[in-house]
Write a protein that holds these residues in place. Structure first.
Motif, PDB file in Angstrom:
ATOM      1  N   GLN A  65       0.720  -1.307  -0.250  1.00 33.99           N
ATOM      2  CA  GLN A  65       0.016  -0.165   0.033  1.00 33.99           C
ATOM      3  C   GLN A  65       0.997   1.571   0.405  1.00 33.99           C
ATOM      4  OE1 GLN A  65      -3.021  -0.172   3.172  1.00 33.99           O
ATOM      5  NE2 GLN A  65      -3.796  -1.759   2.627  1.00 33.99           N
ATOM      6  N   THR A  66       1.919   1.097   0.422  1.00 38.26           N
ATOM      7  CA  THR A  66       2.732   2.298   0.609  1.00 38.26           C
ATOM      8  C   THR A  66       4.257   2.058  -0.177  1.00 38.26           C
ATOM      9  OG1 THR A  66       3.630   1.516   2.465  1.00 38.26           O
ATOM     10  CG2 THR A  66       1.965   2.561   2.404  1.00 38.26           C
ATOM     11  N   HIS A  67       4.488   3.136  -0.672  1.00 34.00           N
ATOM     12  CA  HIS A  67       6.129   2.919  -1.283  1.00 34.00           C
ATOM     13  C   HIS A  67       7.146   4.186  -0.835  1.00 34.00           C
ATOM     14  CE1 HIS A  67       3.443   1.688  -4.508  1.00 34.00           C
ATOM     15  NE2 HIS A  67       2.569   1.902  -3.953  1.00 34.00           N
ATOM     16  N   PRO A  68       8.821   3.098  -0.979  1.00 35.18           N
ATOM     17  CA  PRO A  68       9.430   4.596  -0.316  1.00 35.18           C
ATOM     18  C   PRO A  68       9.810   5.315  -0.982  1.00 35.18           C
ATOM     19  CG  PRO A  68      10.307   1.921  -1.918  1.00 35.18           C
ATOM     20  CD  PRO A  68       8.616   2.894  -1.793  1.00 35.18           C
ATOM     21  N   LYS A  69      10.360   6.842  -0.097  1.00 37.93           N
ATOM     22  CA  LYS A  69      10.311   8.022  -0.295  1.00 37.93           C
ATOM     23  C   LYS A  69      11.399   8.174  -0.957  1.00 37.93           C
ATOM     24  CE  LYS A  69       8.953   9.071   4.409  1.00 37.93           C
ATOM     25  NZ  LYS A  69       9.015   9.852   5.318  1.00 37.93           N
ATOM     26  N   MET A  70      12.217   6.902  -2.120  1.00 44.98           N
ATOM     27  CA  MET A  70      13.509   7.198  -2.219  1.00 44.98           C
ATOM     28  C   MET A  70      13.604   6.330  -3.563  1.00 44.98           C
ATOM     29  SD  MET A  70      16.265   8.254   0.553  1.00 44.98           S
ATOM     30  CE  MET A  70      17.805   8.815  -1.004  1.00 44.98           C
ATOM     31  N   GLY A  71      14.148   5.961  -4.550  1.00 42.64           N
ATOM     32  CA  GLY A  71      14.281   5.450  -5.895  1.00 42.64           C
ATOM     33  C   GLY A  71      14.521   4.085  -5.247  1.00 42.64           C
ATOM     34  N   LYS A  72      16.082   4.178  -4.520  1.00 44.33           N
ATOM     35  CA  LYS A  72      16.758   2.979  -4.468  1.00 44.33           C
ATOM     36  C   LYS A  72      15.743   2.145  -3.327  1.00 44.33           C
ATOM     37  CE  LYS A  72      21.137   0.970  -2.222  1.00 44.33           C
ATOM     38  NZ  LYS A  72      22.766   1.832  -1.606  1.00 44.33           N
ATOM     39  N   LYS A  73      15.834   0.785  -3.202  1.00 47.18           N
ATOM     40  CA  LYS A  73      15.228   0.615  -1.851  1.00 47.18           C
ATOM     41  C   LYS A  73      15.715   0.413  -0.400  1.00 47.18           C
ATOM     42  CE  LYS A  73      12.551  -3.190  -4.810  1.00 47.18           C
ATOM     43  NZ  LYS A  73      12.557  -4.505  -4.789  1.00 47.18           N
ATOM     44  N   GLN A  74      14.580   1.018   0.208  1.00 50.62           N
ATOM     45  CA  GLN A  74      15.904   1.109   1.541  1.00 50.62           C
ATOM     46  C   GLN A  74      14.736   0.488   2.563  1.00 50.62           C
ATOM     47  OE1 GLN A  74      15.261   5.540   2.089  1.00 50.62           O
ATOM     48  NE2 GLN A  74      17.013   5.276   2.263  1.00 50.62           N
ATOM     49  N   ILE A  75      15.656  -0.354   3.271  1.00 54.40           N
ATOM     50  CA  ILE A  75      14.686  -1.358   4.738  1.00 54.40           C
ATOM     51  C   ILE A  75      13.236  -0.852   5.834  1.00 54.40           C
ATOM     52  CG2 ILE A  75      15.274  -2.217   6.967  1.00 54.40           C
ATOM     53  CD1 ILE A  75      18.669  -2.799   5.827  1.00 54.40           C
ATOM     54  N   ARG A  76      12.397  -0.936   5.440  1.00 55.74           N
ATOM     55  CA  ARG A  76      10.939  -0.446   5.353  1.00 55.74           C
ATOM     56  C   ARG A  76      10.385  -1.085   6.487  1.00 55.74           C
ATOM     57  NH1 ARG A  76       8.082  -0.320   0.844  1.00 55.74           N
ATOM     58  NH2 ARG A  76       6.219   0.704   1.405  1.00 55.74           N
ATOM     59  N   VAL A  77      10.992  -2.452   6.619  1.00 58.38           N
ATOM     60  CA  VAL A  77      10.818  -3.020   7.448  1.00 58.38           C
ATOM     61  C   VAL A  77      11.935  -4.077   8.521  1.00 58.38           C
ATOM     62  CG1 VAL A  77       9.346  -5.498   7.749  1.00 58.38           C
ATOM     63  CG2 VAL A  77       8.061  -3.809   6.924  1.00 58.38           C
ATOM     64  N   LEU A  78      12.005  -4.403   9.801  1.00 55.04           N
ATOM     65  CA  LEU A  78      13.018  -4.987  10.162  1.00 55.04           C
ATOM     66  C   LEU A  78      11.927  -5.677  11.428  1.00 55.04           C
ATOM     67  CD1 LEU A  78      15.936  -6.465  11.479  1.00 55.04           C
ATOM     68  CD2 LEU A  78      15.480  -4.009  12.909  1.00 55.04           C
ATOM     69  N   VAL A  79      12.258  -7.234  10.948  1.00 61.04           N
ATOM     70  CA  VAL A  79      12.436  -8.660  11.993  1.00 61.04           C
ATOM     71  C   VAL A  79      13.325  -8.988  12.738  1.00 61.04           C
ATOM     72  CG1 VAL A  79      10.944 -10.466  12.179  1.00 61.04           C
ATOM     73  CG2 VAL A  79       9.768  -9.092  10.539  1.00 61.04           C
ATOM     74  N   LEU A  80      13.091  -9.077  14.351  1.00 63.74           N
ATOM     75  CA  LEU A  80      14.468  -9.271  15.404  1.00 63.74           C
ATOM     76  C   LEU A  80      13.934 -11.111  15.662  1.00 63.74           C
ATOM     77  CD1 LEU A  80      15.759  -6.063  16.547  1.00 63.74           C
ATOM     78  CD2 LEU A  80      16.775  -7.506  15.186  1.00 63.74           C
ATOM     79  N   THR A  81      14.808 -11.720  15.714  1.00 65.37           N
ATOM     80  CA  THR A  81      14.255 -13.443  16.118  1.00 65.37           C
ATOM     81  C   THR A  81      15.982 -13.444  16.789  1.00 65.37           C
ATOM     82  OG1 THR A  81      15.834 -14.463  14.557  1.00 65.37           O
ATOM     83  CG2 THR A  81      12.972 -13.532  14.089  1.00 65.37           C
ATOM     84  N   PRO A  82      15.561 -14.688  18.332  1.00 69.71           N
ATOM     85  CA  PRO A  82      15.831 -14.648  18.729  1.00 69.71           C
ATOM     86  C   PRO A  82      16.763 -16.035  18.287  1.00 69.71           C
ATOM     87  CG  PRO A  82      14.763 -15.949  19.605  1.00 69.71           C
ATOM     88  CD  PRO A  82      13.986 -15.116  18.626  1.00 69.71           C
ATOM     89  N   THR A  83      16.708 -16.756  17.551  1.00 72.61           N
ATOM     90  CA  THR A  83      17.766 -17.706  16.016  1.00 72.61           C
ATOM     91  C   THR A  83      17.645 -17.752  15.003  1.00 72.61           C
ATOM     92  OG1 THR A  83      15.768 -19.380  16.760  1.00 72.61           O
ATOM     93  CG2 THR A  83      17.196 -19.191  18.755  1.00 72.61           C
ATOM     94  N   ARG A  84      18.616 -18.333  14.572  1.00 69.00           N
ATOM     95  CA  ARG A  84      18.963 -18.101  13.508  1.00 69.00           C
ATOM     96  C   ARG A  84      18.001 -19.379  12.690  1.00 69.00           C
ATOM     97  NH1 ARG A  84      25.297 -21.365  13.598  1.00 69.00           N
ATOM     98  NH2 ARG A  84      26.081 -19.379  15.043  1.00 69.00           N
ATOM     99  N   GLU A  85      17.278 -20.521  13.869  1.00 68.56           N
ATOM    100  CA  GLU A  85      16.265 -21.179  12.488  1.00 68.56           C
ATOM    101  C   GLU A  85      14.591 -20.285  12.743  1.00 68.56           C
ATOM    102  OE1 GLU A  85      19.737 -23.913  13.511  1.00 68.56           O
ATOM    103  OE2 GLU A  85      18.380 -22.161  15.108  1.00 68.56           O
ATOM    104  N   LEU A  86      14.226 -19.705  13.669  1.00 68.37           N
ATOM    105  CA  LEU A  86      13.578 -18.819  13.873  1.00 68.37           C
ATOM    106  C   LEU A  86      13.165 -17.321  12.451  1.00 68.37           C
ATOM    107  CD1 LEU A  86      10.962 -18.241  14.749  1.00 68.37           C
ATOM    108  CD2 LEU A  86      11.375 -17.670  16.736  1.00 68.37           C
ATOM    109  N   ALA A  87      14.363 -16.793  12.467  1.00 62.25           N
ATOM    110  CA  ALA A  87      14.812 -16.455  11.412  1.00 62.25           C
ATOM    111  C   ALA A  87      14.137 -16.791   9.864  1.00 62.25           C
ATOM    112  CB  ALA A  87      16.072 -15.552  11.219  1.00 62.25           C
ATOM    113  N   ALA A  88      14.881 -18.114   9.724  1.00 63.54           N
ATOM    114  CA  ALA A  88      14.974 -18.351   9.156  1.00 63.54           C
ATOM    115  C   ALA A  88      13.604 -18.845   8.508  1.00 63.54           C
ATOM    116  CB  ALA A  88      15.694 -19.715   8.398  1.00 63.54           C
ATOM    117  N   GLN A  89      12.856 -19.592   9.371  1.00 61.09           N
ATOM    118  CA  GLN A  89      10.664 -19.513   9.673  1.00 61.09           C
ATOM    119  C   GLN A  89      10.329 -18.875   9.168  1.00 61.09           C
ATOM    120  OE1 GLN A  89       9.579 -21.887  13.058  1.00 61.09           O
ATOM    121  NE2 GLN A  89       7.693 -20.037  13.192  1.00 61.09           N
ATOM    122  N   VAL A  90      11.164 -17.582   9.970  1.00 63.45           N
ATOM    123  CA  VAL A  90       9.470 -16.624   9.714  1.00 63.45           C
ATOM    124  C   VAL A  90      10.595 -15.687   7.797  1.00 63.45           C
ATOM    125  CG1 VAL A  90       9.776 -13.609  10.324  1.00 63.45           C
ATOM    126  CG2 VAL A  90      10.186 -15.391  11.422  1.00 63.45           C
TER     127      VAL A  90
END
Length: 427
Positions: A65-90
């Motif tokens: 629904q929304t678009h970044p303010k600049m042409g180049k892609k920038q990080i808009r969403v960050l998900v922090l997880t406690p383990t590598r396995e959970l990061a891979a799952q997400v």
């Protein structure tokens, strides 16, 4: 209620249908509308109730629904997880649900080379899923820019606190814009979680779909009392006589996981171990083999309690009870997921009676005790103190964090000194 009523666009609804889901879970019903609206959320639900989709679906909707303010892609969403396995799952969840959408994402964790991760971030991505330690290392090398961040998610926040990530998280928070949406998802609420939430969230919507510190009703629980020296024998017998084909077994220590894996293999049961001392490649391979039913038993320490997502995992075994009652809930939450039934078996020796008492007090329920005649405990054996547990793991995590900080500081000081000398000798 169906997913069609929750404000999701057609590409997401099509992807949900591909996954075989038709009715949202309680956590999804409550979370999706408020996350799409851009509100902060503090949510608690039992493991296996669809928490990951409860934030990945609305975040993908917001990206569309929304678009970044600049042409180049920038990080808009960050998900922090406690383990590598959970990061891979997400990351896999985002890939599955976003298959008909235009976006880019990457997963960042330790145990693998950092340079490819830095290169991906420099090219620009919309979404990053990361463990705090590796992300902080990358930030220390000025390899990531949070200036365009719109939404931050802390997944399994209680586990991140348990693992000693709080200092890493606080350092990362200082690098992020104050104006952002923040979501905090946790399997349990605790005073520490509420304290963390008060400092991160702004007027959050509180979502709690299960009573605090309870286990899933669809998981049957049983305790078998047995002498410590005969646990391996009993486990092998249960697997063979009951023809268990897929069993997740928890041990208290890494060494114990390796030893049990070897013993099971020697008794003719295919098994693999997964824990923090294993390389990321070995952990990924073991988990993939387990999911594909190429091995019958996956022996794990608590690092896997939040990172294994198998919809129809039938059996979880506590070969050793955890020192902390909350970990019991997370362990057995690996079975009975997505509305399926599951079985959780605990092999309890005389040393662990106090741990069992603490667990039953925590979950406010008595666990069914079934004595197997051939494995009656020896009444003359006296209880011995249990030395190893999560507390020592926390201490090591804290020491590792300090060590990493010290190494970074040392590198920075050397860089400054070299620069000063160069300036001094330049004509």
């Amino acid at each position: 209620m169906s997913f069609n009523t929750l404000g999701l666009s057609e590409p997401l609804l099509k992807a949900i249908k591909d996954q075989g889901y038709t009715i949202p879970t309680p956590i999804q019903k409550q979370a999706l509308p408020v996350v799409i609206e851009g509100k902060d959320v503090l949510a608690a639900a039992q493991t296996g109730t669809g928490k990951t989709a409860a934030f990945t679906l609305p975040l993908l909707e917001r990206l569309s629904q929304t678009h970044p303010k600049m042409g180049k892609k920038q990080i808009r969403v960050l998900v922090l997880t406690p383990t590598r396995e959970l990061a891979a799952q997400v990351a896999q969840s985002i890939k599955n649900y976003g298959k008909y959408m235009k976006y880019s994402s990457t997963v960042i964790y330790g145990g693998v080379g950092i340079n490819p991760q830095l290169a991906t971030l420099r090219k620009g991505v919309d979404t990053v899923i990361a463990t705090p330690g590796r992300l902080l290392d990358i930030a220390g090398q000025e390899g990531i820019d949070f200036s365009a961040l719109e939404t931050l998610i802390l997944d399994e926040a209680d586990r991140m606190l348990d693992m000693g990530f709080i200092h890493d998280i606080k350092k990362l928070m200082k690098m992020m814009p104050q104006r952002r949406q923040t979501l905090l998802f946790s399997a349990t609420f605790s005073p520490d979680i509420k304290k963390l939430a008060s400092g991160l969230l702004k007027k959050p919507v509180l979502i709690e779909v299960a009573k605090e510190n309870t286990t899933a009703e669809q998981v049957s629980q049983v305790v078998h009392f047995v002498d410590k020296s005969r646990k391996r024998e009993l486990l092998s017998q249960l697997i063979k006589t009951k023809n268990w084909r897929q069993v997740l077994v928890f041990t208290r220590t890494k060494h114990g996981a390796n030893r049990l894996t070897k013993q099971l293999e020697e008794s003719g049961i295919t098994a693999a171990a997964i824990h923090g001392n294993k390389s990321q490649g070995a952990r990924t391979k073991a988990l993939a083999s387990f999911k594909a039913n190429d091995i019958r038993v996956l022996v794990a320490t608590d690092i896997a309690a939040r990172g294994i997502d198998i919809d129809q995992l039938p059996h979880v075994v506590n070969y050793e009870l955890p020192n902390v009652p909350e970990d019991y809930v997370h362990r057995i939450g690996r079975t009975g997921r997505a509305g399926q039934s599951g079985e959780a078996v605990s092999l309890v020796c005389i040393d662990e009676h106090k741990l069992l008492f603490d667990i039953e007090k925590f979950i406010k329920s008595k666990i069914n005790k079934v004595q197997i005649e051939a494995f009656q405990p020896d009444p003359d054996i006296k209880a011995e103190p249990i030395q190893n547990g999560r507390g020592s793991g926390q201490k090591r995590r804290s020491e590792n964090s300090r060590k990493r900080s010290g190494n970074n500081s040392s590198r920075n000081n050397k860089h400054k000194e070299t620069k000063r000398r160069a300036q001094k000798t330049t004509p």
